[in-house]
Structures are given as C-alpha cells and as structure tokens.
Design an enzyme around this catalytic site. Structure first.
Site, PDB file in Angstrom:
ATOM      1  CG  ASP A 187       4.408   0.487   2.060  1.00  0.00           C
ATOM      2  OD1 ASP A 187       3.726  -0.539   1.935  1.00  0.00           O
ATOM      3  OD2 ASP A 187       4.182   1.344   2.937  1.00  0.00           O
ATOM      4  CG  ASP A 214      -0.197   0.064   2.541  1.00  0.00           C
ATOM      5  OD1 ASP A 214       0.991  -0.319   2.589  1.00  0.00           O
ATOM      6  OD2 ASP A 214      -0.800   0.496   3.543  1.00  0.00           O
TER       7      ASP A 214
END
Length: 324
Positions: free
Chosen positions: A16, A11
């Site tokens: 990330d 996501d």
C-alpha cells in the site's frame, strides 16, 4: 489537462505504501484524502503508516481519516504476519508516540468519503487497497454514492479460484466478505479489478527491485528500509504461497490498481463480466466468482484486469521512488 481527483482507501502495509507513493508522484493528480481501514494491521497502525509515507514524500498536506477497525459482520483480527506486526516491516521507530493522533482528521473516514464524493460528483476516482468495509458502510449511509463516483479501482479478489490466505480466497476479500459482496453488488459505477492472480502473473524481477530501492532518494531508502527484514520480501525459498504458485519475483500488489487508475493504457486486456463474492462455506468464503456467460443474470459488468504493460508499469514504479 483536467486534474484527476482521487481518494485512496487503504490498510497500509508495505505494498500500500508503494501504491500511495505512486499516486503522490503522478503529475496532475489531486489526492482529496486517504481513508484508513484495518487489514494488514490494526487501523491505528494504518493511520500512522500513511502519515509516515506522506512525511517521507513531503506531502503532509494530504488529509488522512481513520475508518473501520473491524469487518462488517464477523470480527476478524488484523493480519500481522505478511508485512510485520505494524504493517511496515517492524523497523520504524516512534511507534509509542501519541503525536500522530493530532495529525488525523476528526471526521470519520466513512463520513469523509461521502462528503468528498458529494462535493465533487462525477469527478472522483476511488482506489481501494484493503478490505472494503469503509465502502460498504458508506453506501449504507448514502445509497446513491456509487453513482456519484467517476470510477472505482479495487485491488482484491481472484479470477482463477486461487487464494493467498485460504485455498480459494484472496486476503482483502477474505478479511470482510460481506463488504466485498455489498460493494460489487451495489457500486454500479465503472469498476476495475486487479485480482491477486493478475498481480502475481505480472511480477517483476528482484534485480529490478534492487535497482529501484538503491536510488539515492529519501523515498527509495525508505522503501529499502521497510522491506529489509520482512519475510514477504525474502528471496530465499520458503512458505510464500505466491512463489509456490507463480514462481519467485517481486510483486507490488496494490500498485497495479493505482497505476491502472493513473494510466489506463497500462492494462492491455481485461475480461468484462459480472462477478459475485461468496459469503458462505468453509473453503469458499471470500471467493470472487466470475460469470462470463451471464448465469447470475446481473446487468452490471466489471473490468477484471488480465494483462499488463510491464514496461510502463515498471517505469512508473521506478519514477515513484525518485521523489521528492
């Protein structure tokens, strides 16, 4: 040496992005694809964020697939506070451009996940960095999928009952508790969990963060830019629950799961036990319960990471921002 095959489900927020950079910098790793899911921001922003990371790292050959836009049962809006409304600190331009859509694969992320695993049975390491919606949908379409994976690495859940969005729930699991429940009940492959408390207990210093982001590379400067106005990377005392519970420091949450997948020696101790995700309750929804004494009567055990070799981990982070 046999090439490691990896799929990353994300996501894509700032942490990330760093985790993806870590995987891209690793030698002898083939990323079969990156599947996108809502979470830190909406799924369209996630797709654009992944494409931006791949571009900065000069790895645009990696395929990107658009996946779940909302949770499995209860419609939960993407979280747009921790890493900014776009997930990457609200500092990047070209957000109104439509050209990124031409770079996304037409195949849905869930279908791509099933196809890539079936084409490489027993060889794929799946690393998940966000809500587990794509994985839950995949196992509904292909119930035998988990047994075809080599292993599964998850950043999510908790091991001490501490939460970062609710008193007892970690963000990724809270955003889709039903999917987290399905994955931890039905993915019976070797499963490794980097919980929120584990990552926070292995924080790094802000001095290290400054050294890492002040390297003279495009990737390092990109990381410095996207964290420059993000309150989650502020050194000042504030409402950040991580600092309240664990003290100040830099935590690249999702990178721990990728690092563990790349080099198992980074994790020096794990708790091996059954787990279950709570889907009910006002305060407990999304909580991951650990069962070290087998009260749940489950045969499947997971590896819940407990301690980490910070020297190795920090060296990997530093090297990941030295590319290309």
């Amino acid at each position: 040496m046999t090439q490691k095959m990896m799929i990353i489900d994300t996501d894509c927020g700032i942490d990330d992005a760093q985790a993806i950079m870590l995987a891209l910098a690793a030698p002898n790793v083939k990323i079969l694809g990156i599947t996108c899911c809502f979470g830190n921001t909406d799924v369209d922003n996630v797709c654009q964020n992944v494409l931006r990371v791949l571009s900065v790292c000069q790895r645009t050959e990696v395929s990107v697939f658009r996946g779940a836009a909302t949770s499995l049962v209860t419609a939960i809006k993407p979280f747009k506070e921790h890493f900014g409304t776009d997930g990457l600190g609200d500092v990047l331009e070209d957000r109104n451009s439509e050209t990124w859509k031409k770079q996304i694969q037409e195949e849905h992320a869930v279908n791509a996940l099933i196809r890539l695993v079936n084409e490489n049975q027993g060889q794929v390491s799946l690393v998940t960095l966000g809500p587990l919606t794509n994985l839950a949908l995949a196992v509904r379409l292909d119930p035998g999928l988990p047994q075809k994976l080599k292993d599964l690495y998850i950043m999510g859940g908790n091991m001490e009952g501490k939460g970062n969005v609710m008193p007892c729930a970690e963000f990724n699991f809270f955003m889709d508790p039903e999917s987290a429940y399905i994955v931890l009940e039905e993915y019976l492959c070797p499963t490794h969990l980097a919980t929120w408390e584990f990552t926070c207990r292995h924080k790094l210093s802000w001095e290290f963060f400054d050294e890492m982001t002040n390297q003279d590379t495009a990737v390092s400067q990109f990381m410095k830019t996207i964290t420059s106005k993000c309150w989650a990377y502020s050194r000042e005392p504030g409402p950040n629950i991580k600092d309240v519970l664990f003290g100040p420091g830099f935590v690249s949450y999702d990178a721990y799961a990728v690092a563990a997948c790349l080099d198992s020696s980074i994790i020096t101790e794990s708790v091996v036990c059954a787990v279950r995700v709570e889907t009910q309750g006002e305060l407990g929804r999304g909580l991951m319960a650990m069962d070290p004494v087998c009260r749940l009567n489950k045969s499947h055990r997971v590896f819940v990471m407990k301690t980490c070799d910070l020297s190795k981990f920090s060296a990997m982070l530093m090297a990941s921002l030295q590319q290309p």
